[in-house]
Design a protein around this motif. Structure first.
Motif, PDB file in Angstrom:
ATOM      1  N   MET A  71      -1.709  -5.755 -82.681  1.00  0.00           N
ATOM      2  CA  MET A  71      -1.320  -4.571 -81.911  1.00  0.00           C
ATOM      3  C   MET A  71      -1.194  -3.303 -82.025  1.00  0.00           C
ATOM      4  N   GLY A  72       0.255  -3.821 -81.732  1.00  0.00           N
ATOM      5  CA  GLY A  72       1.105  -3.281 -81.694  1.00  0.00           C
ATOM      6  C   GLY A  72       1.310  -2.271 -83.187  1.00  0.00           C
ATOM      7  N   ALA A  73       0.641  -2.619 -84.749  1.00  0.00           N
ATOM      8  CA  ALA A  73       0.175  -1.528 -84.832  1.00  0.00           C
ATOM      9  C   ALA A  73      -0.642  -0.513 -85.396  1.00  0.00           C
ATOM     10  N   ASP A  74      -1.519  -1.104 -84.084  1.00  0.00           N
ATOM     11  CA  ASP A  74      -2.939  -0.306 -83.947  1.00  0.00           C
ATOM     12  C   ASP A  74      -1.964   1.105 -82.644  1.00  0.00           C
ATOM     13  N   LEU A  75      -1.589   0.346 -82.024  1.00  0.00           N
ATOM     14  CA  LEU A  75      -0.844   1.476 -80.776  1.00  0.00           C
ATOM     15  C   LEU A  75       0.279   2.164 -81.412  1.00  0.00           C
ATOM     16  N   VAL A  76       0.375   2.053 -82.672  1.00  0.00           N
ATOM     17  CA  VAL A  76       1.789   2.917 -83.149  1.00  0.00           C
ATOM     18  C   VAL A  76       0.641   3.812 -83.882  1.00  0.00           C
ATOM     19  N   ARG A  77      -0.890   3.292 -84.738  1.00  0.00           N
ATOM     20  CA  ARG A  77      -1.157   4.606 -85.133  1.00  0.00           C
ATOM     21  C   ARG A  77      -2.496   4.993 -84.293  1.00  0.00           C
ATOM     22  N   ARG A  78      -2.565   5.128 -82.885  1.00  0.00           N
ATOM     23  CA  ARG A  78      -3.485   5.466 -81.855  1.00  0.00           C
ATOM     24  C   ARG A  78      -2.401   6.529 -80.928  1.00  0.00           C
ATOM     25  N   MET A  79      -1.682   6.086 -80.746  1.00  0.00           N
ATOM     26  CA  MET A  79      -0.221   7.282 -79.692  1.00  0.00           C
ATOM     27  C   MET A  79       0.457   7.843 -81.128  1.00  0.00           C
ATOM     28  N   SER A  80       1.033   7.080 -81.504  1.00  0.00           N
ATOM     29  CA  SER A  80       1.868   8.049 -82.492  1.00  0.00           C
ATOM     30  C   SER A  80       1.058   8.721 -83.719  1.00  0.00           C
ATOM     31  N   ASN A  81       0.211   8.456 -84.205  1.00  0.00           N
ATOM     32  CA  ASN A  81      -0.687   8.829 -85.658  1.00  0.00           C
ATOM     33  C   ASN A  81      -0.035   8.384 -86.917  1.00  0.00           C
ATOM     34  N   ALA A  82       0.223   7.229 -86.618  1.00  0.00           N
ATOM     35  CA  ALA A  82       1.426   6.715 -88.134  1.00  0.00           C
ATOM     36  C   ALA A  82       0.950   5.606 -88.271  1.00  0.00           C
ATOM     37  N   THR A  83       0.544   5.199 -89.819  1.00  0.00           N
ATOM     38  CA  THR A  83       1.406   3.616 -90.709  1.00  0.00           C
ATOM     39  C   THR A  83       2.353   3.028 -90.310  1.00  0.00           C
ATOM     40  N   VAL A  84       1.791   1.735 -89.705  1.00  0.00           N
ATOM     41  CA  VAL A  84       3.332   0.434 -89.661  1.00  0.00           C
ATOM     42  C   VAL A  84       2.786  -0.116 -90.240  1.00  0.00           C
ATOM     43  N   HIS A  85       3.901  -1.449 -90.359  1.00  0.00           N
ATOM     44  CA  HIS A  85       2.963  -2.802 -91.126  1.00  0.00           C
ATOM     45  C   HIS A  85       3.520  -3.999 -90.158  1.00  0.00           C
ATOM     46  N   GLY A  86       2.940  -4.491 -90.703  1.00  0.00           N
ATOM     47  CA  GLY A  86       3.564  -6.106 -89.773  1.00  0.00           C
ATOM     48  C   GLY A  86       3.261  -7.366 -90.786  1.00  0.00           C
ATOM     49  N   LEU A  87       4.049  -8.559 -90.538  1.00  0.00           N
ATOM     50  CA  LEU A  87       4.029  -9.682 -91.657  1.00  0.00           C
ATOM     51  C   LEU A  87       4.966 -10.660 -91.216  1.00  0.00           C
ATOM     52  N   THR A  88       3.757 -11.625 -91.182  1.00  0.00           N
ATOM     53  CA  THR A  88       4.066 -12.932 -90.402  1.00  0.00           C
ATOM     54  C   THR A  88       4.786 -14.155 -90.970  1.00  0.00           C
ATOM     55  N   ALA A  89       5.716 -14.907 -90.646  1.00  0.00           N
ATOM     56  CA  ALA A  89       6.036 -15.993 -91.330  1.00  0.00           C
ATOM     57  C   ALA A  89       4.971 -18.062 -90.790  1.00  0.00           C
ATOM     58  N   PRO A  90       5.387 -18.746 -92.337  1.00  0.00           N
ATOM     59  CA  PRO A  90       4.166 -19.471 -91.930  1.00  0.00           C
ATOM     60  C   PRO A  90       5.181 -20.280 -90.165  1.00  0.00           C
ATOM     61  N   LEU A  91       4.911 -21.337 -89.925  1.00  0.00           N
ATOM     62  CA  LEU A  91       4.943 -21.852 -89.182  1.00  0.00           C
ATOM     63  C   LEU A  91       5.314 -23.177 -90.559  1.00  0.00           C
ATOM     64  N   ILE A  92       6.884 -23.732 -89.524  1.00  0.00           N
ATOM     65  CA  ILE A  92       7.703 -24.116 -91.024  1.00  0.00           C
ATOM     66  C   ILE A  92       7.116 -25.864 -90.654  1.00  0.00           C
ATOM     67  N   THR A  93       7.171 -26.563 -90.510  1.00  0.00           N
ATOM     68  CA  THR A  93       7.330 -28.254 -90.494  1.00  0.00           C
ATOM     69  C   THR A  93       7.496 -28.569 -91.657  1.00  0.00           C
ATOM     70  N   THR A  94       8.279 -30.351 -91.116  1.00  0.00           N
ATOM     71  CA  THR A  94       8.739 -31.095 -92.312  1.00  0.00           C
ATOM     72  C   THR A  94       7.908 -31.505 -93.402  1.00  0.00           C
ATOM     73  N   ALA A  95       8.083 -32.520 -94.090  1.00  0.00           N
ATOM     74  CA  ALA A  95       6.979 -33.081 -95.457  1.00  0.00           C
ATOM     75  C   ALA A  95       6.247 -33.699 -94.365  1.00  0.00           C
ATOM     76  N   SER A  96       7.148 -34.544 -93.554  1.00  0.00           N
ATOM     77  CA  SER A  96       5.883 -35.520 -92.757  1.00  0.00           C
ATOM     78  C   SER A  96       5.393 -35.027 -91.703  1.00  0.00           C
ATOM     79  N   GLY A  97       5.320 -34.121 -91.889  1.00  0.00           N
ATOM     80  CA  GLY A  97       4.507 -33.030 -90.302  1.00  0.00           C
ATOM     81  C   GLY A  97       5.064 -32.676 -89.249  1.00  0.00           C
ATOM     82  N   ALA A  98       6.004 -32.990 -88.925  1.00  0.00           N
ATOM     83  CA  ALA A  98       7.322 -32.661 -87.503  1.00  0.00           C
ATOM     84  C   ALA A  98       7.971 -31.361 -87.452  1.00  0.00           C
ATOM     85  N   LYS A  99       7.381 -30.255 -86.167  1.00  0.00           N
ATOM     86  CA  LYS A  99       8.194 -29.536 -86.517  1.00  0.00           C
ATOM     87  C   LYS A  99       9.244 -28.616 -86.546  1.00  0.00           C
TER      88      LYS A  99
END
Length: 403
Positions: free
Chosen positions: A206-234
């Motif tokens: 939504m932030g990247a879309d708002l920059v495009r709408r308000m500033s007419n610019a292309t920006v980027h987004g990247l997310t990291a995975p949720l890291i859990t342990t091998a046994s599934g714990a947070k």
């Protein structure tokens, strides 16, 4: 490292979950240094291990010749991010938010160098622009770009509603404010990349879309995975509570022990994520089998601790652990008690004669002096479910066996 492509590095090391447009981001990286940011709300006076993926993303952005921005959420903390939560966050006072920001800032000192030029980070606070917003103009200029239908489809909102948990109107505004952060950062500092955990995907898009709408610019987004342990714990959760980054919350020795006690199957993955070691060395260490994997986990503990607390503190922690557990104080030589489990921690501390009374046990816990299986304990009401090692201070240890 400045010759390496940021996206290649973080992909190989396991940081990437989603990218708005990977090829467009790669082209932007090739064209010159990219300025990217991650926001950290001031909900506590220290960050914890769960924030380390984001901190390391900023570190790799700097090490590949780009410019990281640490955005303190002095403004958004007053609202509360509903992402990944079933309940409304506690509303904090202005004074408490300022205290929390001061504590949080300290966590970045070992990971980033602040200053001018490529590879140097800057720290900003979104209170600078959010605190001065006037509500009606904000709705006219920003709110008109948001479809309520689309907002309701985002996980941060949809999941709360599906679980029949209340979502306050103030929280519903959070997405608008985080999106507006991207607009202001792009305008003021040329920021073209926002990063965060996978639960932030909706806000980032939504932030990247708002920059495009308000500033007419292309920006980027990247997310990291949720890291859990091998046994599934947070990631970052232990029997003793959160694994804090500030030394006044968790000592360098206890932080070292947290990584040393990682599950064997996690050693290679955590070396890639939470150290600077070259991937060739990460793969070599991660491939070790049997008892040798303990050497990999010691390297993980020392390297991760060195990044946060410095090399001297990390080596001191490693040496303390070596003396305690490799010179005659191995677990099999420790005294033990037999007790029906589960059992209250306070009862066990008194039964094991680690504390003279429950009152003394509570005081020792408050002073971060009690550990369960080498993980610090912060909750005096903790119930011990399974056989474990109880420690009071650095030198007194007792094994609790079920009976």
């Amino acid at each position: 490292m400045s010759g390496q492509d940021f996206l290649d590095v973080v992909t190989e090391r396991g940081f990437v979950h989603q990218v708005t447009d990977a090829e467009a981001l790669r082209a932007s990286l090739r064209a010159g240094p990219v300025t990217g940011y991650i926001g950290f709300d001031a909900t506590a006076d220290s960050l914890h291990v769960g924030h380390l993926v984001q901190i390391m993303l900023l570190r790799w952005l700097a090490r590949t010749g780009n410019r990281p921005v640490v955005l303190m959420g002095g403004g958004t903390t007053k609202i509360g991010d509903p992402s990944g939560r079933d309940e409304t966050r506690q509303i904090l006072t202005e004074e408490r938010i300022e205290q929390n920001k001061a504590g949080i800032r300290r966590a970045f000192d070992g990971f980033l160098q602040f200053g001018d030029g490529p590879g140097k980070a800057i720290m900003l606070d979104n209170a600078e622009w959010l605190d001065g917003l006037r509500y009606i103009p904000f709705l006219r200029e920003v709110g008109r770009h948001f479809s309520v239908n689309r907002m309701l489809s985002m996980d941060s909102v949809r999941l709360r509603l599906e679980r029949d948990q209340p979502l306050t109107f103030i929280e519903f505004n959070y997405m608008l404010l985080q999106s507006y952060d991207f607009v202001e950062l792009h305008k003021r500092h040329g920021v073209t990349l926002q990063m965060g955990g996978s639960d932030q995907w909706g806000n980032i898009v939504m932030g990247a879309d708002l920059v495009r709408r308000m500033s007419n610019a292309t920006v980027h987004g990247l997310t990291a995975p949720l890291i859990t342990t091998a046994s599934g714990a947070k990631m970052g959760k232990t029997a003793g509570g959160a694994v804090w980054l500030n030394a006044d919350r968790l000592s360098p020795y206890d932080y070292w022990q947290y990584w040393r006690n990682a599950e064997d199957a996690d050693a290679g993955r955590f070396l890639a994520l939470f150290t600077d070691l070259p991937m060739e060395e990460v793969r070599r260490l991660g491939a070790l089998g049997g008892a040798e994997i303990n050497e990999a986990k010691k390297v993980l503990a020392t390297e991760a601790t060195a990044l946060l607390h410095g090399r001297a503190a990390a080596e001191e922690a490693a040496e303390t652990a070596r003396r305690a557990f490799e010179q005659g104080e191995a677990a099999e030589t420790l005294p033990s008690i037999i007790h029906a489990l589960p059992a209250p921690l306070l009862d066990l501390l008194v039964e094991a004669k680690l504390c003279a009374s429950k009152g003394e046990a509570r005081r020792l816990i408050a002073q971060n002096g009690v550990r369960l299986d080498d993980a610090p304990v912060s909750d005096p009401a903790l119930v011990v479910e399974a056989p474990a090692k109880l420690s009071a201070g650095r030198k007194r240890h007792v094994l609790v066996k079920a009976g």
